[in-house]
Design a protein around this motif. Structure first.
Motif, short mmCIF file in Angstrom:
data_model
loop_
_atom_site.label_atom_id
_atom_site.label_comp_id
_atom_site.label_asym_id
_atom_site.label_seq_id
_atom_site.Cartn_x
_atom_site.Cartn_y
_atom_site.Cartn_z
N ASN A 1 0.73 -1.22 -0.01
CA ASN A 1 -0.06 -0.04 -0.01
C ASN A 1 0.71 1.29 0.09
OD1 ASN A 1 -2.42 1.08 0.00
ND2 ASN A 1 -2.63 1.44 2.19
N ILE A 2 1.87 1.32 -1.03
CA ILE A 2 2.82 2.31 -1.09
C ILE A 2 2.80 3.00 -2.47
CG2 ILE A 2 5.13 2.95 -1.00
CD1 ILE A 2 5.80 0.55 0.72
N THR A 3 2.90 4.46 -2.26
CA THR A 3 3.04 4.90 -3.83
C THR A 3 4.21 6.04 -3.67
OG1 THR A 3 0.72 5.18 -4.08
CG2 THR A 3 1.94 6.60 -5.28
N ASP A 4 5.29 5.65 -4.32
CA ASP A 4 6.67 6.39 -4.23
C ASP A 4 7.25 6.36 -5.65
OD1 ASP A 4 9.16 7.60 -3.45
OD2 ASP A 4 9.22 6.45 -1.77
N VAL A 5 7.59 7.89 -6.00
CA VAL A 5 8.21 7.86 -7.33
C VAL A 5 9.85 7.82 -7.34
CG1 VAL A 5 6.08 8.94 -8.20
CG2 VAL A 5 7.86 10.49 -7.29
N ASN A 6 10.37 7.92 -6.22
CA ASN A 6 11.93 8.23 -6.13
C ASN A 6 12.32 6.82 -5.26
OD1 ASN A 6 11.92 10.64 -7.48
ND2 ASN A 6 11.04 11.53 -5.67
N ASN A 7 12.90 5.82 -6.08
CA ASN A 7 13.42 4.81 -5.36
C ASN A 7 14.57 4.32 -6.38
OD1 ASN A 7 11.07 3.97 -3.56
ND2 ASN A 7 10.27 4.35 -5.62
N THR A 8 15.88 3.94 -5.36
CA THR A 8 16.77 3.31 -6.26
C THR A 8 17.47 2.07 -5.47
OG1 THR A 8 18.15 5.03 -5.11
CG2 THR A 8 17.70 5.52 -7.19
N ILE A 9 18.38 1.15 -5.92
CA ILE A 9 18.86 0.39 -5.22
C ILE A 9 20.29 0.50 -5.31
CG2 ILE A 9 19.47 -2.11 -5.13
CD1 ILE A 9 16.70 -2.73 -6.50
N THR A 10 20.97 0.68 -4.00
CA THR A 10 22.29 0.77 -3.97
C THR A 10 23.11 -0.40 -3.36
OG1 THR A 10 22.00 3.13 -3.45
CG2 THR A 10 24.24 2.46 -2.94
N LEU A 11 23.92 -0.84 -4.04
CA LEU A 11 25.00 -1.81 -3.83
C LEU A 11 26.26 -1.31 -3.11
CD1 LEU A 11 25.82 -4.81 -3.57
CD2 LEU A 11 26.42 -4.72 -6.02
N THR A 12 26.57 -1.57 -1.98
CA THR A 12 27.95 -1.35 -1.40
C THR A 12 28.98 -2.36 -1.77
OG1 THR A 12 26.91 -0.09 0.26
CG2 THR A 12 29.05 -0.54 0.77
N LEU A 13 29.83 -2.10 -2.78
CA LEU A 13 30.58 -3.33 -3.08
C LEU A 13 31.88 -3.67 -1.93
CD1 LEU A 13 31.09 -1.97 -6.65
CD2 LEU A 13 30.06 -3.81 -6.05
N SER A 14 32.16 -2.77 -1.04
CA SER A 14 33.17 -3.20 -0.03
C SER A 14 32.89 -4.33 0.77
CB SER A 14 33.21 -2.06 0.93
OG SER A 14 32.27 -1.77 1.61
N GLY A 15 31.44 -4.96 0.48
CA GLY A 15 31.15 -6.17 1.46
C GLY A 15 31.07 -7.38 0.57
N VAL A 16 31.53 -7.19 -0.64
CA VAL A 16 31.71 -8.30 -1.65
C VAL A 16 33.05 -8.56 -1.90
CG1 VAL A 16 31.08 -9.07 -4.03
CG2 VAL A 16 29.47 -7.38 -2.65
N THR A 17 33.34 -10.01 -1.91
CA THR A 17 34.73 -10.48 -2.35
C THR A 17 34.45 -11.34 -3.38
OG1 THR A 17 34.66 -12.13 -0.57
CG2 THR A 17 35.75 -10.14 -0.02
N ASP A 18 35.80 -11.44 -4.31
CA ASP A 18 35.71 -12.51 -5.27
C ASP A 18 36.15 -13.69 -4.60
OD1 ASP A 18 38.51 -12.13 -5.36
OD2 ASP A 18 38.56 -10.99 -7.05
#
Length: 181
Positions: A1-18
């Motif tokens: 039950n939400i209406t929001d026009v401003n949304n993004t997904i942000t990935l913090t790469l420092s938490g990821v390792t190869d």
């Protein structure tokens, strides 16, 4: 039950390792996306301009939605003892008006019922449930005699009087001897 026009997904790469153990750095952000999971509803009660409809009357009915709606037709509204017509919007789907014309009947308990299931908002979310107007009265039956005119004495002579009875189908006003010949 939400209406929001401003949304993004942000990935913090420092938490990821190869697989070799190397950590990422910085962030990555998605393009903007919009969310609208709010179903259309009325913002205020259904209003009826005349709640005591008689012969020749019509009433203006107003539906004011919380957001613009599409696919709204008169078939989405149950109108007992009346016909809803001329459903239009002048503001791109937020406020709608229609004409309520009473049927020939007498009924003191009537409510318009809006079925949201046939209505969608501009994002395509279908409505759910119903909304009901306040009561309106329909009395479009003309008064008639419910039984024959009765006369207590049908053989009048000098000095006699007779009681004449008129029984109507409903209570009447303004009935006088000038109405009888």
């Amino acid at each position: 039950n939400i209406t929001d026009v401003n949304n993004t997904i942000t990935l913090t790469l420092s938490g990821v390792t190869d697989l070799a153990g190397n950590s990422g750095s910085g962030t990555a952000t998605s393009p903007n996306y919009q969310i609208d999971t709010t179903r259309p509803i009325l913002a205020s009660a259904i209003t009826i301009s005349d709640t005591a409809l008689k012969i020749g009357d019509t009433a203006l009915v107003t539906f004011n939605f919380s957001e613009a709606v599409a696919n709204f037709t008169t078939t989405d509204v149950l109108s007992p003892n009346g016909v809803l017509s001329n459903l239009v919007t002048a503001d791109s789907g937020l406020t709608w008006t229609a004409t309520l014309t009473p049927n020939t009947t007498t009924d003191y308990l009537n409510n318009l019922t809006l079925d949201y299931s046939g209505i969608t908002d501009l994002a395509g979310n279908a409505g759910s449930g119903t909304a009901t107007s306040s009561n309106y009265v329909v009395d479009t039956d003309r008064p008639v005699l419910a039984s024959a005119i009765t006369i207590s004495d049908t053989a009048l002579k000098i000095g006699d009087t007779a009681l004449v009875s008129f029984v109507f189908s409903e209570a009447v006003n303004n009935f006088s001897t000038t109405d009888v010949n």
